[in-house]
Design an enzyme around this catalytic site. Structure first.
Site, PDB file in Angstrom:
ATOM      1  N   HIS A  97      37.645  42.069  40.631  1.00 47.69           N
ATOM      2  CA  HIS A  97      37.696  43.110  41.664  1.00 47.69           C
ATOM      3  C   HIS A  97      37.721  44.499  41.039  1.00 47.69           C
ATOM      4  O   HIS A  97      38.286  44.681  39.967  1.00 47.69           O
ATOM      5  CB  HIS A  97      38.957  42.958  42.521  1.00 47.69           C
ATOM      6  N   GLU A 115      45.906  42.230  43.372  1.00 46.77           N
ATOM      7  CA  GLU A 115      46.472  41.119  44.120  1.00 46.77           C
ATOM      8  C   GLU A 115      47.516  40.378  43.325  1.00 46.77           C
ATOM      9  O   GLU A 115      47.535  40.439  42.099  1.00 46.77           O
ATOM     10  CB  GLU A 115      45.353  40.161  44.579  1.00 46.77           C
ATOM     11  N   HIS A 172      39.057  36.239  37.132  1.00 46.28           N
ATOM     12  CA  HIS A 172      40.008  35.240  37.639  1.00 46.28           C
ATOM     13  C   HIS A 172      39.357  34.251  38.596  1.00 46.28           C
ATOM     14  O   HIS A 172      38.309  34.517  39.171  1.00 46.28           O
ATOM     15  CB  HIS A 172      41.186  35.918  38.343  1.00 46.28           C
ATOM     16  N   ARG A 192      31.172  38.514  42.021  1.00 49.57           N
ATOM     17  CA  ARG A 192      31.087  37.141  41.525  1.00 49.57           C
ATOM     18  C   ARG A 192      30.395  37.149  40.173  1.00 49.57           C
ATOM     19  O   ARG A 192      29.249  37.593  40.048  1.00 49.57           O
ATOM     20  CB  ARG A 192      30.329  36.279  42.533  1.00 49.57           C
TER      21      ARG A 192
HETATM   22 ZN    ZN Z   1      40.728  37.793  43.701  1.00 52.85          ZN
END
Ligand code: ZN
Length: 312
Positions: A97, A115, A172, A192
């Site tokens: 991200h 996150e 991740h 991605r």
């Molecule tokens: Zn994530």
């Protein structure tokens, strides 16, 4: 003012989803492809509504825009957090991200995505992808262009109850069988990097290699910088899990009656085990709620249950 506002989750149906989320958490949601339950969300891609009381049926973004007093008059043009439960019925793609600055510039003013995961359930010896093994930018680019994924990605063992912080720029992925509660900035921007070359309906899913390479942190911080240790000792009390610039997250164990204060304008809360009451509302595993400014300073809970709570 209401002290607690219960929310109806939004469910995301995904190719890697299953029935487990609905069954384990008692959600009345059809489909055998349920991947994510967005329990506390005002994000346009999947928004929660209020399930009962004065504001029944209202969207969370409406509450944020029209009733800022509920949130202690917190600042900001959008509700800042998103809390979801993810059940990986299959390996998720490997992703990264952006941070706030990059997202604002390249993603139409979106927030970046930091996150934090609380592992609700996982198989024995489960592994997650956290970080990568490239020593510098050149090595990263050559591993990506050469498709040397097994050399690149770093797998880390994980156990139930562990807390994992994923900063922007961290490669991740969660793997099959892992169920997490994710607390994140309210953003849906994901790049991605690799999808295990899987083919579905005759084609591979789109990758975002250029943007991924733009934002991946090189070298990656060590796994210890991501996996946050904590001692879960409170039998009837609150254990702080993590505090960073975007959120503060704690675990609450209720065994009988519990009262505590949160120094925050509002608090997000999800019941992850058991059942009980939060103020005058009955709640059970899978319930998601907001505790408003009226309640945050003196939170009253009772019953036999565990919750994950967060605030800005
Ligand atoms: Zn994530």
């Amino acid at each position: 003012m209401e002290k607690v506002i219960l929310l109806n989750p939004y469910f995301s149906h995904t190719i890697w989803g299953g029935r487990k989320l609905a069954e384990d958490f008692g959600y009345d949601e059809p489909g055998d492809d349920i991947g994510e339950c967005w329990g506390i969300s005002a994000h346009p891609s999947g928004e929660c509504t209020v399930s009962c009381g004065e504001f029944e049926g209202k969207r969370l973004s409406e509450l944020w825009n029209d009733h800022r007093e509920l949130f202690g008059n917190a600042q900001g043009d959008r509700f800042p957090l998103l809390v979801k439960i993810i059940d990986a019925g299959d390996d998720l793609s490997i992703q990264v991200h952006p941070g706030d600055e990059y997202a604002k510039l390249h993603e139409d003013g979106s927030l970046g995505k930091k996150e934090c995961w609380y592992v609700l359930d996982c198989p024995e010896n489960a592994e997650l992808v956290i970080g990568h093994n490239a020593k510098n930018e050149d090595e990263l680019r050559s591993m990506v262009s050469g498709g040397r994924w097994n050399e690149l990605i770093r797998k880390v063992k994980v156990r139930k109850g562990e807390v994992i912080q994923i900063d922007p720029g961290t490669v991740h992925s969660i793997t099959a069988g892992i169920c997490i509660l994710e607390t994140q900035q309210s953003s849906d921007i994901t790049y991605r990097l690799y999808d295990y070359d899987r083919v579905r309906d005759g084609k591979k899913r789109e990758l975002h290699l250029d943007k991924s390479l733009d934002v991946i942190t090189v070298p990656a911080p060590s796994p210890e910088d991501h996996i946050i240790g904590y001692s879960d000792t409170a039998d009837n009390g609150v254990t702080k899990l993590i505090e960073c610039d975007k959120y503060s997250i704690s675990k609450v164990r209720v065994n009988g009656d519990l009262s505590f204060a949160c120094d925050a304008g509002f608090v997000c809360a999800t019941v992850i085990n058991g059942s009980g009451r939060v103020f005058d509302k009955d709640v059970k595993k899978g319930s998601h709620m907001l505790i408003t400014a009226e309640g945050a300073g003196d939170i009253r809970m009772s019953g036999d249950m565990e919750l994950i709570i967060s605030h800005i």
